[in-house]
Design a protein around this motif. Structure first.
Motif, PDB file in Angstrom:
ATOM      1  N   HIS A 204      40.592 -91.241   1.675  1.00  0.00           N
ATOM      2  CA  HIS A 204      41.635 -92.245   1.839  1.00  0.00           C
ATOM      3  C   HIS A 204      42.250 -91.964   3.091  1.00  0.00           C
ATOM      4  O   HIS A 204      42.406 -92.953   3.573  1.00  0.00           O
ATOM      5  CB  HIS A 204      42.738 -91.608   0.892  1.00  0.00           C
ATOM      6  CG  HIS A 204      43.597 -91.209   1.181  1.00  0.00           C
ATOM      7  ND1 HIS A 204      43.479 -89.476   1.070  1.00  0.00           N
ATOM      8  CD2 HIS A 204      45.226 -91.060   1.405  1.00  0.00           C
ATOM      9  CE1 HIS A 204      44.919 -88.886   1.548  1.00  0.00           C
ATOM     10  NE2 HIS A 204      45.429 -90.183   2.429  1.00  0.00           N
ATOM     11  N   ASP A 205      41.558 -90.433   3.383  1.00  0.00           N
ATOM     12  CA  ASP A 205      41.911 -90.219   5.066  1.00  0.00           C
ATOM     13  C   ASP A 205      41.309 -89.339   5.764  1.00  0.00           C
ATOM     14  O   ASP A 205      40.101 -88.835   4.981  1.00  0.00           O
ATOM     15  CB  ASP A 205      43.355 -89.841   5.664  1.00  0.00           C
ATOM     16  CG  ASP A 205      43.371 -87.879   4.769  1.00  0.00           C
ATOM     17  OD1 ASP A 205      42.696 -87.915   4.434  1.00  0.00           O
ATOM     18  OD2 ASP A 205      44.809 -87.950   5.039  1.00  0.00           O
TER      19      ASP A 205
ATOM     20  N   GLY B  60      39.881 -81.089   4.871  1.00  0.00           N
ATOM     21  CA  GLY B  60      39.981 -82.535   3.223  1.00  0.00           C
ATOM     22  C   GLY B  60      38.634 -82.682   2.684  1.00  0.00           C
ATOM     23  O   GLY B  60      37.628 -81.102   2.660  1.00  0.00           O
ATOM     24  N   GLY B  61      38.495 -84.034   2.096  1.00  0.00           N
ATOM     25  CA  GLY B  61      37.086 -83.909   1.094  1.00  0.00           C
ATOM     26  C   GLY B  61      35.979 -84.030   1.581  1.00  0.00           C
ATOM     27  O   GLY B  61      35.144 -83.234   1.270  1.00  0.00           O
TER      28      GLY B  61
ATOM     29  N   ASP C 292      40.856 -85.396   7.918  1.00  0.00           N
ATOM     30  CA  ASP C 292      41.222 -84.786   7.628  1.00  0.00           C
ATOM     31  C   ASP C 292      41.005 -83.483   9.224  1.00  0.00           C
ATOM     32  O   ASP C 292      39.889 -83.310   8.766  1.00  0.00           O
ATOM     33  CB  ASP C 292      42.008 -83.609   6.721  1.00  0.00           C
ATOM     34  CG  ASP C 292      42.718 -84.660   5.714  1.00  0.00           C
ATOM     35  OD1 ASP C 292      43.792 -85.291   5.734  1.00  0.00           O
ATOM     36  OD2 ASP C 292      41.684 -84.777   4.619  1.00  0.00           O
TER      37      ASP C 292
HETATM   38 MG    MG Z   1      41.915 -86.237   2.932  1.00  0.00          MG
END
Ligand code: MG
Ligand code: DCT
Length: 449
Positions: free
Chosen positions: A231-232, A221-222, A234
């Protein structure tokens, strides 16, 4: 400020440019020289887009309209604005005139109007009025609940529900995810820091190797793209021996549940089979792995002090006092240091005497809720899963569009199928996938389209 009133949309379509007077002609010639510099390939997966770029104001304006379109369940419009923003992010310099944009791909009439408005007036009317609109604000509030998508939010808004209070008073039955989303609303709407992501990474790693020694955990993810907040969090999990990863997710989840790390979890099973699903039904989404959507309970003390961002304390940099890191906050409520970092106490600096006074961090719960996605992949699909889960979302979409339109291939987070050769193309690394696709390799930090 350059006068760009002569600019017409026909330029975008390659039409004639009106010649108004000599001054403007000179300006146009200067700008046309610049146009050469501003050339960008058509697909975002052909561009290197770092997190920092030169056109933040313009890209933010277009991203807000993209977000509004997505929240309104108008994905086509959303993608158009995302593509336009991604072109601006790829430019080597700040845009100062519309003429510089001539010939660039993905800039439709609507996006160009927004850009012109920002260049002329410093802000876009449409963006500003969207931000102020009751509908946009309500969509943000309601989709901020984990488990609530654009469709559900729109239905609630049509019933006059715009706030969490109105939702709670409405008597709507919420599903388990939405109940958890509401319960942890504030935490889940607060960005997750890299330090928190790393702290969760250590826990996931511990869980995974406890139930399957040799299994590997990768942050995707990011955060893999270098973002400092998201935002989360991963994670992608695999094992170097094909097949050993089978049935891993339920074991990892039950380990985490037993240790009290999960506030919510929902696991979906892997349903992807090459032979059955095949290229005729390209596995277009990323839901076919063993996947767990979860909400972690992260003890604040688990977040490593060394990785705390310097500016996370509103008072200023944390200062060292007698060898231990202590936040000299005048207001202990705004101290974000965890108990372990402050020795369990926030030492408040007395403004009068300059002495340290010890107080309890009242009202602060010692943990926060964090959205975490876990995915298990067989090692044979790992490179595809890693590429698919690293993002950005637009980069992924553009990779699949490139594969389909330019190469007659179907790319998913499981596999790459060559329609002309009628076979799957294997890959053990992301580099090999880019090579199969005939694309220059772009590292994760430059996939921030
Ligand atoms: Mg993410
Ligand atoms: N992904 C995708 N298509 C989607 C959803 C996700 O290709 N519809 C991929 C790309 C990013 C990755 O999964 C993780 O998704 P997110 O967590 O939503 O994106 P992110 O880039 O990690 O954003 P954030 O930093 O806000 O978590």
């Amino acid at each position: 400020v350059l006068d760009i009133s002569w600019y017409t949309e026909s330029m975008c379509a390659g039409g004639p440019v009106p010649i108004l007077d000599r001054h403007k002609l000179q300006e146009q010639q200067i700008n046309e020289a610049e146009v050469v510099a501003f050339s960008v390939p058509s697909y975002a997966c052909q561009r290197r887009i770092a997190l920092d770029h030169h056109n933040t104001v313009l890209a933010d304006a277009l991203s807000l309209l993209a977000e509004n379109a997505e929240l309104s369940d108008e994905d086509g419009r959303g993608v158009a604005f995302r593509r336009a923003a991604a072109v601006l992010k790829a430019l080597p310099r700040q845009v100062t005139s519309m003429a510089q944009l001539k010939g660039l791909p993905c800039l439709g009439g609507h996006s160009l109007r927004v850009i012109k408005d920002v260049l002329d007036n410093g802000a876009s009317d449409e963006v500003e009025s969207t931000k102020r609109s009751e509908r946009y604000k309500a969509l943000k509030v309601l989709t901020g609940i984990f488990g609530v998508g654009a469709k559900t939010a729109a239905r609630w808004i049509s019933e006059g529900i715009h706030t969490l209070q109105q939702l709670q008073a409405s008597g709507h039955t919420l599903n388990r995810a939405q109940q958890a989303g509401l319960e942890h609303y504030d935490d889940l709407n607060q960005p997750v820091t890299k330090a928190e992501a790393d702290a969760i990474g250590e826990i996931v790693e511990k869980a995974v190797v406890s139930v399957l020694p040799g299994a590997q955990v990768t942050l995707t993810g990011g955060f893999r793209r270098g973002k400092l907040a998201g935002h989360d969090v991963d994670f992608l999990i695999t094992h170097p021996e094909e097949g050993r990863e089978e049935g891993l997710m339920p074991k990892v989840v039950s380990w985490l549940v037993k240790q009290g790390f999960l506030l919510y979890q929902k696991t979906t099973r892997n349903s992807y089979l090459e032979s059955k699903d095949g290229p005729a039904q390209p596995p277009s989404n990323i839901d076919r792995f063993e996947r767990c959507f979860s909400i972690f309970k992260l003890e604040k003390q688990a977040t490593k002090q060394a990785e705390m961002p310097e500016d996370s304390c509103s008072f200023g940099a944390h200062r060292q006092v007698e060898g231990d890191d202590t936040c000299l906050q005048t207001d202990p409520q705004s101290c974000s240091l965890s108990p372990i970092q402050t020795g369990g106490l926030c030492r408040r600096a007395s403004s009068e005497e300059g002495q340290l006074e010890e107080t309890e961090p009242a009202g602060h719960k010692p943990w926060r809720a964090v959205r975490v996605d876990l995915v298990v992949s067989p090692v044979s699909q790992f490179a595809f899963a890693l590429l698919g889960w690293t993002g950005s979302k637009l980069f992924e979409r553009e990779l699949r569009r490139w594969a389909g339109y330019e190469k007659a291939m179907s790319l998913s987070s499981h596999a790459l199928y060559d329609n002309n050769q009628g076979r799957y193309l294997r890959a053990a690394s992301e580099e090999e996938i880019f090579a199969h696709l005939g694309l220059e390799y772009i590292p994760p930090s430059e996939r921030n389209a």
